[in-house]
Design a protein around this motif. Structure first.
Motif, PDB file in Angstrom:
ATOM      1  N   LEU A  34      -2.302   2.773  -3.361  1.00  0.00           N
ATOM      2  CA  LEU A  34      -0.869   3.090  -3.378  1.00  0.00           C
ATOM      3  C   LEU A  34      -0.562   4.229  -2.413  1.00  0.00           C
ATOM      4  CD1 LEU A  34      -0.162   2.679  -7.198  1.00  0.00           C
ATOM      5  CD2 LEU A  34       0.412   1.112  -5.328  1.00  0.00           C
ATOM      6  N   VAL A  35      -1.425   5.260  -2.371  1.00  0.00           N
ATOM      7  CA  VAL A  35      -1.198   6.384  -1.457  1.00  0.00           C
ATOM      8  C   VAL A  35      -1.311   5.911  -0.004  1.00  0.00           C
ATOM      9  CG1 VAL A  35      -2.068   8.626  -0.705  1.00  0.00           C
ATOM     10  CG2 VAL A  35      -1.989   8.082  -3.140  1.00  0.00           C
ATOM     11  N   LEU A  36      -2.289   5.049   0.263  1.00  0.00           N
ATOM     12  CA  LEU A  36      -2.474   4.578   1.640  1.00  0.00           C
ATOM     13  C   LEU A  36      -1.325   3.683   2.104  1.00  0.00           C
ATOM     14  CD1 LEU A  36      -6.316   3.834   1.831  1.00  0.00           C
ATOM     15  CD2 LEU A  36      -5.051   5.642   2.988  1.00  0.00           C
ATOM     16  N   MET A  37      -0.593   3.073   1.154  1.00  0.00           N
ATOM     17  CA  MET A  37       0.552   2.235   1.534  1.00  0.00           C
ATOM     18  C   MET A  37       1.709   3.058   2.094  1.00  0.00           C
ATOM     19  SD  MET A  37       1.005  -0.643  -1.391  1.00  0.00           S
ATOM     20  CE  MET A  37       2.472  -1.375  -0.652  1.00  0.00           C
ATOM     21  N   LEU A  38       1.781   4.351   1.691  1.00  0.00           N
ATOM     22  CA  LEU A  38       2.914   5.195   2.090  1.00  0.00           C
ATOM     23  C   LEU A  38       3.041   5.254   3.606  1.00  0.00           C
ATOM     24  CD1 LEU A  38       2.344   8.213  -0.347  1.00  0.00           C
ATOM     25  CD2 LEU A  38       3.927   6.285  -0.637  1.00  0.00           C
ATOM     26  N   PRO A  39       4.267   5.323   4.112  1.00  0.00           N
ATOM     27  CA  PRO A  39       4.453   5.401   5.576  1.00  0.00           C
ATOM     28  C   PRO A  39       3.720   6.590   6.191  1.00  0.00           C
ATOM     29  CG  PRO A  39       6.535   4.963   4.488  1.00  0.00           C
ATOM     30  CD  PRO A  39       5.550   5.231   3.396  1.00  0.00           C
ATOM     31  N   VAL A  40       3.592   7.709   5.429  1.00  0.00           N
ATOM     32  CA  VAL A  40       2.973   8.904   5.983  1.00  0.00           C
ATOM     33  C   VAL A  40       1.480   8.687   6.254  1.00  0.00           C
ATOM     34  CG1 VAL A  40       2.409   9.909   3.725  1.00  0.00           C
ATOM     35  CG2 VAL A  40       2.794  11.417   5.685  1.00  0.00           C
ATOM     36  N   SER A  41       0.885   7.672   5.637  1.00  0.00           N
ATOM     37  CA  SER A  41      -0.541   7.429   5.830  1.00  0.00           C
ATOM     38  C   SER A  41      -0.843   6.673   7.118  1.00  0.00           C
ATOM     39  CB  SER A  41      -1.117   6.626   4.656  1.00  0.00           C
ATOM     40  OG  SER A  41      -0.971   7.354   3.460  1.00  0.00           O
ATOM     41  N   ALA A  42       0.133   5.967   7.647  1.00  0.00           N
ATOM     42  CA  ALA A  42      -0.113   5.148   8.834  1.00  0.00           C
ATOM     43  C   ALA A  42       0.295   5.894  10.098  1.00  0.00           C
ATOM     44  CB  ALA A  42       0.644   3.831   8.729  1.00  0.00           C
ATOM     45  N   ALA A  43      -0.426   5.631  11.188  1.00  0.00           N
ATOM     46  CA  ALA A  43      -0.147   6.314  12.449  1.00  0.00           C
ATOM     47  C   ALA A  43       1.225   5.946  12.986  1.00  0.00           C
ATOM     48  CB  ALA A  43      -1.227   5.970  13.478  1.00  0.00           C
ATOM     49  N   ASP A  44       1.673   4.694  12.715  1.00  0.00           N
ATOM     50  CA  ASP A  44       2.968   4.261  13.248  1.00  0.00           C
ATOM     51  C   ASP A  44       4.114   4.534  12.281  1.00  0.00           C
ATOM     52  OD1 ASP A  44       2.380   2.439  11.320  1.00  0.00           O
ATOM     53  OD2 ASP A  44       2.446   0.678  12.615  1.00  0.00           O
ATOM     54  N   GLY A  45       3.840   5.200  11.119  1.00  0.00           N
ATOM     55  CA  GLY A  45       4.891   5.558  10.180  1.00  0.00           C
ATOM     56  C   GLY A  45       5.484   4.390   9.419  1.00  0.00           C
ATOM     57  N   GLN A  46       4.836   3.219   9.469  1.00  0.00           N
ATOM     58  CA  GLN A  46       5.303   2.049   8.723  1.00  0.00           C
ATOM     59  C   GLN A  46       4.524   1.934   7.410  1.00  0.00           C
ATOM     60  OE1 GLN A  46       7.797  -0.145  10.152  1.00  0.00           O
ATOM     61  NE2 GLN A  46       7.936   1.648  11.481  1.00  0.00           N
ATOM     62  N   ALA A  53      -4.246  -1.938   2.429  1.00  0.00           N
ATOM     63  CA  ALA A  53      -4.424  -0.638   1.778  1.00  0.00           C
ATOM     64  C   ALA A  53      -5.443  -0.742   0.655  1.00  0.00           C
ATOM     65  CB  ALA A  53      -3.079  -0.138   1.235  1.00  0.00           C
ATOM     66  N   LEU A  54      -5.357  -1.824  -0.140  1.00  0.00           N
ATOM     67  CA  LEU A  54      -6.301  -2.013  -1.243  1.00  0.00           C
ATOM     68  C   LEU A  54      -7.722  -2.184  -0.703  1.00  0.00           C
ATOM     69  CD1 LEU A  54      -6.550  -2.454  -4.350  1.00  0.00           C
ATOM     70  CD2 LEU A  54      -6.467  -4.903  -3.879  1.00  0.00           C
ATOM     71  N   PHE A  55      -7.863  -2.980   0.363  1.00  0.00           N
ATOM     72  CA  PHE A  55      -9.184  -3.213   0.946  1.00  0.00           C
ATOM     73  C   PHE A  55      -9.777  -1.896   1.445  1.00  0.00           C
ATOM     74  CE2 PHE A  55     -12.464  -4.693   3.746  1.00  0.00           C
ATOM     75  CZ  PHE A  55     -12.856  -5.913   3.222  1.00  0.00           C
ATOM     76  N   THR A  56      -8.964  -1.100   2.134  1.00  0.00           N
ATOM     77  CA  THR A  56      -9.461   0.169   2.662  1.00  0.00           C
ATOM     78  C   THR A  56      -9.825   1.122   1.532  1.00  0.00           C
ATOM     79  OG1 THR A  56      -8.002  -0.139   4.556  1.00  0.00           O
ATOM     80  CG2 THR A  56      -8.907   2.065   4.233  1.00  0.00           C
ATOM     81  N   ALA A  57      -8.968   1.171   0.493  1.00  0.00           N
ATOM     82  CA  ALA A  57      -9.257   2.067  -0.631  1.00  0.00           C
ATOM     83  C   ALA A  57     -10.526   1.641  -1.352  1.00  0.00           C
ATOM     84  CB  ALA A  57      -8.079   2.080  -1.607  1.00  0.00           C
ATOM     85  N   PHE A  78      -3.156  12.203   7.809  1.00  0.00           N
ATOM     86  CA  PHE A  78      -3.081  12.207   6.343  1.00  0.00           C
ATOM     87  C   PHE A  78      -3.857  11.036   5.756  1.00  0.00           C
ATOM     88  CE2 PHE A  78      -0.995  10.754   2.413  1.00  0.00           C
ATOM     89  CZ  PHE A  78      -1.184  11.885   1.633  1.00  0.00           C
ATOM     90  N   GLY A  79      -3.666   9.862   6.342  1.00  0.00           N
ATOM     91  CA  GLY A  79      -4.369   8.672   5.870  1.00  0.00           C
ATOM     92  C   GLY A  79      -5.870   8.846   5.975  1.00  0.00           C
ATOM     93  N   LYS A  80      -6.329   9.443   7.101  1.00  0.00           N
ATOM     94  CA  LYS A  80      -7.767   9.664   7.268  1.00  0.00           C
ATOM     95  C   LYS A  80      -8.297  10.639   6.222  1.00  0.00           C
ATOM     96  CE  LYS A  80      -7.540   8.556  12.149  1.00  0.00           C
ATOM     97  NZ  LYS A  80      -7.105   9.064  13.462  1.00  0.00           N
TER      98      LYS A  80
END
Ligand SMILES: [K+]
Ligand SMILES: [K+]
Lengths: 456, 456
Positions: A34-46, A53-57, A78-80
């Motif tokens: 859920l945290v990784l889904m946030l726009p702030v976690s992605a480099a492109d802000g989407q 996100a689930l796979f990465t988590a 932030f995502g990293k």
């Protein structure tokens, strides 16, 4: 009466611990996603799609390293950081993290908490758990710090000042936790792992040392720390050290034998770098998940043995998945004993309990069935060669995270299968089995009369 | 004193029996190869190269069915009779053949001969061996005769009078001995096996019945013949029957699932013939070695499960190779018991002795290592995909004899590897291990103190 209550109580705790572990891991993965889904976690802000996100988590929490999007390219700083936190939680076991919390809160650790942590670290008893946890945290900090400094010596000149340090820290943590996540991808070549650093001795040797130390397991460190001679180590520690050394040498020799003249892998290097790359290959396949050579270009025999090494994985109580070194050692010792006509299995002057042999057989069978079914399901869904599907499935089960390049192109159903396999590989087939099947213990049964069957 | 002498004597015999079996099989193969080299054995009247003759003799004696030259095209009628004789010797076990000789010579069968035959049939004691052998020969004659008559009903209209009968007899013997040799090849299509008869119910069902009966093993027939209810059967018989039924159903369902819409295999048939071909596939992979569909065109999951079924093979005391159904059953039961939290393994109200579990682990490990090393060696020698090399290696170890078409093109070194694997698969890894390693039994050792290791 007193005794009976104690037994009921103990049984209750012993049964709950695996359940807590299984549910805790699942919750960690879900919150991470859920945290990784946030726009702030992605480099492109989407917003990142839920399945990526689930796979990465799941991959980070299970310290696997398989990815569907490039870690370096897709995620923001932030995502990293979230990924690194999930790796650290997954690597130390979230039970240790819970212990930190209780230290911080200055609460007395209860028997129940000890039991839960004990299950998290694959230890059989709760004694010394607090001391062990303190050591684990301290040791982790020292080793990861040293690794980060050594890696930064190479990364700072290459990437500049602030980025070189973060690269050093990220890869030190990822290597020690055997997570296999890297930040080497570029938009042009998003999944290159450490192929660009294949000929750098300092980076390779530092990473190998971090990986091997992380893969030995907390329990082994603690035992080696306490005793100062091999003879006085626990049986478990002796078996882990011997099996690890044997598997590393085997993987090293096998890679040299079958890749020496393969132009797509070792064939491109001169002799010292052939040796370095083969050693790194042998270390990383055990459960780490970095790669310095193109695994899709390996010869057939190397791929087969890679699958075998990934399936065995690291040692119990470590950051590794798979069936574990001790399981493989017990199975091999059993075979040797039977060939020598012995009726018991022994190692280093101790008889291995029949119960341990049963557990080893169980893990082998359950792991084998899981990998086979997973690979066949993926092969049925995807239009890909079976050996690639098997490689990804075993990589997920062993929480290794190396890939022949199939994972980023997989359909949703196949990704879900890999997520489940990473989870089962990390939490442990036996732990899950106990959590699911042993809701209550069977009453002791009459022992049936013995009967021989003709084997072979 | 009396007791001690008897024990020494018995031990001596017990150790010699596996050695006699191993050497006897090797001699049979060698003599067969020399006879097959003679010009009179070949259709063209030329001397057959030694390696082709050796490969054919080994494949026939070990009832495997892998061939480097087409059985129908290359050999003369005399050569085919030699092959049939080798199949019959290998199928019944040359120990039974020695017993016939002693019946014919009206000699009293000695205790030593009983022990040797006992090893040849994988029985654990010498009691009732003469009665069993008589039954085996009588039963074999009746079943093969019935099969030959049924097959001839189809083959005579197709091939004409004398040839149809010989085809019926050859294929009945080959099927019952699970040998996998066929006479269907033509100069244009030398290795077609039974693909031309894929849609004939009578031929398919007759062959399946012969194969299944042959694969159950002499010991099971005898037990079923003596008792008339399932409950009163020996544990061994119950496990063999259950495991055989389970494996057949599994193979049938799996083939249907993954081949239903594969246009190169089942996809070409209508539904009843799909079912027939899938059933035949499931039966033949267990150890028989005929094929009615192109195995090289199977999907990846089917190939993987084919390898698994071939690796397991048939039942102890039968014409099958592989690690055997009982071994697989014991391993699966062990896993189930551990998941249920039991400390012993039981089946049908009997506890399976720990010694049997050790033997099962040993066979699994030894067989796995053998197949992996064999496949890797062949892959290193040949320029062929690894999965094809593995398929041929497992087919040789399981004495199955199906092929993806690689065997006829193999180099000399690869053929020698397959010969060794057929030999080891047929004689039995444990038997060979005992013959080679247990030259003398170890003195009883002190039992070490028990120790638990952490599995998983
Ligand atoms: K990993
Ligand atoms: K066969």
């Amino acid at each position: 009466m007193q005794t009976q209550i104690f037994m009921v109580h103990k049984r209750h705790l012993g049964l709950r611990a695996p359940t807590v572990l299984a549910v805790g891991f699942a919750l960690t993965i879900l919150v991470g996603a859920l945290v990784l889904m946030l726009p702030v976690s992605a480099a492109d802000g989407q917003i990142t799609p839920f399945l990526d996100a689930l796979f990465t988590a799941a991959s980070a929490s299970c310290v696997t390293g398989l990815v569907t999007v490039s870690t370096a390219v897709h995620w923001s700083v932030f995502g990293k950081c979230v990924i690194l936190l999930l790796i650290q939680i997954g690597g130390l076991g979230f039970m240790s993290v819970a212990a930190i919390a209780s230290f911080v809160l200055r609460r007395t650790i209860t028997l129940h908490e000890r039991m839960v942590m004990s299950a998290g670290l694959n230890l059989s008893d709760g004694g010394g758990i607090v001391r062990l946890t303190r050591r684990v945290l301290f040791g982790t900090f020292i080793i990861e710090g040293t690794g980060a400094v050594l890696l930064s010596c190479r990364f700072v000149p290459h990437y500049g000042f602030p980025k070189g340090i973060t690269m050093g820290v990220f890869h030190a943590v990822s290597a020690f936790c055997n997570a296999g996540f890297d930040l080497m991808g570029t938009p042009d070549d998003p999944f290159q792992s450490l192929i660009g650093w294949a000929e750098d001795p300092l980076v390779n040797i530092t990473l190998m040392a971090l990986i091997v130390l992380g893969g030995l397991g907390f329990f082994v460190w603690s035992d080696v720390w306490d005793k100062h001679s091999f003879c006085r180590l626990r049986l478990h520690t002796k078996i882990v050290l011997t099996a690890t050394a044997g598997l590393l040498l085997f993987g090293f020799g096998w890679t040299l034998l079958f890749e020496w003249s393969n132009p797509a892998t070792l064939g491109a290097f001169d002799t010292p770098h052939k040796l370095l790359a083969a050693a790194f290959e042998s270390v990383t396949l055990r459960t780490a998940g970095f790669n310095t050579i193109d695994l899709g270009a390996l010869t057939g025999p190397s791929q087969a043995v890679s699958c075998l090494l990934m399936f065995i994985g690291g040692s119990p109580g470590s950051t590794a998945g798979g069936i574990k070194t001790v399981t493989a050692a017990v199975l091999v010792l059993t075979a040797i004993s039977a060939f020598c006509g012995r009726t018991t299995v022994s190692a280093f002057g101790r008889t291995i309990a029949p119960r341990s042999i049963m557990n080893a057989v169980t893990l082998l069978m359950a792991g084998g069935v899981l990998c086979l079914v997973g690979a066949c399901a993926i092969a049925g869904i995807e239009d890909a060669p079976f050996h690639q599907c098997l490689f990804e499935a075993v990589s997920a089960f062993g929480t290794v995270g190396v890939s022949m390049g199939l994972t980023p192109t997989l359909a949703a159903a196949s990704r879900v299968i890999l997520i489940v396999m990473m989870y089962m590989g990390r939490v442990g087939v036996l732990t899950l089995g106990v959590a699911v099947f042993m809701r209550r213990r069977e009453p002791p049964r009459l022992k049936y009369p013995d009967a021989d069957v003709f084997i072979g």
